[in-house]
Motif scaffolding. Sequence first.
Motif, mmCIF file in Angstrom:
data_model
loop_
_atom_site.group_PDB
_atom_site.id
_atom_site.type_symbol
_atom_site.label_atom_id
_atom_site.label_comp_id
_atom_site.label_asym_id
_atom_site.label_seq_id
_atom_site.Cartn_x
_atom_site.Cartn_y
_atom_site.Cartn_z
ATOM 1 N N THR A 29 0.293 -5.215 -14.994
ATOM 2 C CA THR A 29 0.719 -6.284 -14.095
ATOM 3 C C THR A 29 0.895 -5.693 -12.707
ATOM 4 N N ALA A 30 0.358 -6.353 -11.696
ATOM 5 C CA ALA A 30 0.393 -5.817 -10.334
ATOM 6 C C ALA A 30 1.821 -5.644 -9.830
ATOM 7 N N LEU A 31 2.075 -4.487 -9.233
ATOM 8 C CA LEU A 31 3.393 -4.189 -8.668
ATOM 9 C C LEU A 31 3.502 -4.600 -7.210
ATOM 10 N N ALA A 45 -1.967 10.619 -2.809
ATOM 11 C CA ALA A 45 -1.463 9.421 -3.479
ATOM 12 C C ALA A 45 -2.378 8.262 -3.108
ATOM 13 N N LEU A 46 -3.296 7.938 -4.014
ATOM 14 C CA LEU A 46 -4.326 6.931 -3.763
ATOM 15 C C LEU A 46 -4.022 5.677 -4.567
ATOM 16 N N CYS A 47 -3.766 4.580 -3.863
ATOM 17 C CA CYS A 47 -3.491 3.310 -4.537
ATOM 18 C C CYS A 47 -4.710 2.415 -4.480
ATOM 19 N N THR A 48 -5.010 1.788 -5.622
ATOM 20 C CA THR A 48 -6.203 0.948 -5.718
ATOM 21 C C THR A 48 -5.850 -0.425 -6.270
ATOM 22 N N HIS A 49 -6.670 -1.388 -5.878
ATOM 23 C CA HIS A 49 -6.595 -2.740 -6.448
ATOM 24 C C HIS A 49 -7.918 -3.438 -6.152
ATOM 25 N N ASN A 79 3.621 0.096 -5.745
ATOM 26 C CA ASN A 79 2.533 0.900 -6.279
ATOM 27 C C ASN A 79 2.485 2.264 -5.601
ATOM 28 N N PHE A 80 2.705 2.299 -4.287
ATOM 29 C CA PHE A 80 2.746 3.590 -3.604
ATOM 30 C C PHE A 80 3.961 4.407 -4.041
ATOM 31 N N ARG A 128 -10.568 21.587 3.124
ATOM 32 C CA ARG A 128 -9.467 22.043 2.260
ATOM 33 C C ARG A 128 -9.268 20.954 1.215
ATOM 34 N N VAL A 129 -9.867 21.173 0.041
ATOM 35 C CA VAL A 129 -9.807 20.179 -1.024
ATOM 36 C C VAL A 129 -8.370 20.099 -1.541
ATOM 37 N N PRO A 130 -7.844 18.894 -1.783
ATOM 38 C CA PRO A 130 -6.474 18.782 -2.299
ATOM 39 C C PRO A 130 -6.361 19.374 -3.690
ATOM 40 N N ASP A 131 -5.141 19.699 -4.065
ATOM 41 C CA ASP A 131 -4.892 20.259 -5.392
ATOM 42 C C ASP A 131 -4.822 19.170 -6.458
ATOM 43 N N GLU A 132 -4.508 17.950 -6.029
ATOM 44 C CA GLU A 132 -4.256 16.894 -7.001
ATOM 45 C C GLU A 132 -4.575 15.536 -6.375
ATOM 46 N N ILE A 133 -5.159 14.660 -7.174
ATOM 47 C CA ILE A 133 -5.337 13.259 -6.790
ATOM 48 C C ILE A 133 -4.623 12.405 -7.822
ATOM 49 N N VAL A 134 -3.699 11.580 -7.340
ATOM 50 C CA VAL A 134 -3.015 10.624 -8.207
ATOM 51 C C VAL A 134 -3.518 9.238 -7.840
ATOM 52 N N ILE A 135 -4.194 8.587 -8.778
ATOM 53 C CA ILE A 135 -4.665 7.218 -8.577
ATOM 54 C C ILE A 135 -3.723 6.280 -9.314
ATOM 55 N N SER A 136 -3.117 5.376 -8.558
ATOM 56 C CA SER A 136 -2.264 4.356 -9.159
ATOM 57 C C SER A 136 -2.954 3.017 -8.958
#
Length: 332
Positions: free
Chosen positions: A77-79, A16-20, A84-85, A38-46
């Motif tokens: 709009t920024a949360l 769970a990767l949060c960006t701003h 965001n997380f 061990r590469v992750p199975d999924e990257i979620v960028i919010s």
Amino acid sequence: MENPSNMTPRPTVSVALCTHNGDAFLRSQLESILNQTRVPDEIVISDDASTDATLAVAAEVLGDRVNPSLIVLHNATALGVTSNFAQALAACSGDLLTLCDQDDVWDPTKIERMIAEFEARPNLLLLHTDARIVGSTGQPTGESLFGTLRVSIDEKRSVHGGDAYKVLLRRNIVTGATAMLRRELFERAGSFPSSWVHDEWLAMVAAVSGEMDLLETSLIDYRQHGTNEIGVSTLTLHTGFGRLRTSRSARNARLFNRARSLAEWIASPGFEVPNQVSRRIIEKLEHERVRSALPVGRARRLRPVLAEWGTGRYSNYGLGLQDVLRDLVQPA
């Protein structure tokens, strides 16, 4: 030969990767994730309403990769950090969820070493680690996260011994950028209360309702560059005296609201908390109630502060004499 069908499937891992506005450092972070043993199975960028090239950098680094899979969410709009997380974690599909800041760099073995702990300990809900503090260009400062936070040997021993809740009822020592958790914990935690930061709430829920632990090794470079959303700083004599000159009202109200949210959570249906934990949470609430109701005038605070000191709650649920001094000296 062992029958593969009888083997427990390996847990899936989501980041769970949060960006701003993180284009200055995001490339290094993403590359460190892709270079994991061990590469992750999924990257979620919010992404929280970035106005720079953050999403372009992410697209360039991740490209058309199939593994890991990629989900990108963009807030017009920024949360804010906590919301965001919450959004990023809700979009993750993995068995294990790891929180990720945009400006750090991970040790190549971070995911592998943390997964091993969860596989060996079925009741473990959250695991966090130490970190190496680095400057804006990645140069080590010579400090560690636990060292900067002054995490004591006794606090580490309490966490390892299953009493993390006692530590967290006094103060937070968990930094989300170092943490991995089971999906079950996120579901159990529910909505993040407004008075709590996401990582502090997840750690507290894990500590009071299950098993939480820490690794005394640095598995990320925790970058401090002056514009961190949530950073870390060393308490000096100068900053200590500075705190004594700041108003106490907002901080004490926030601590009371946090304690009240926690007490309400343990009373909600569907969750069982051990009696000794429940008692401590109620005592924490009463301690913060007393502190938030102290008189405005300093002289009138002396008697109630000394009475509260006599209960032992300043030490059990706060920073001891440091909080006593704050309550006696700080302006309202």
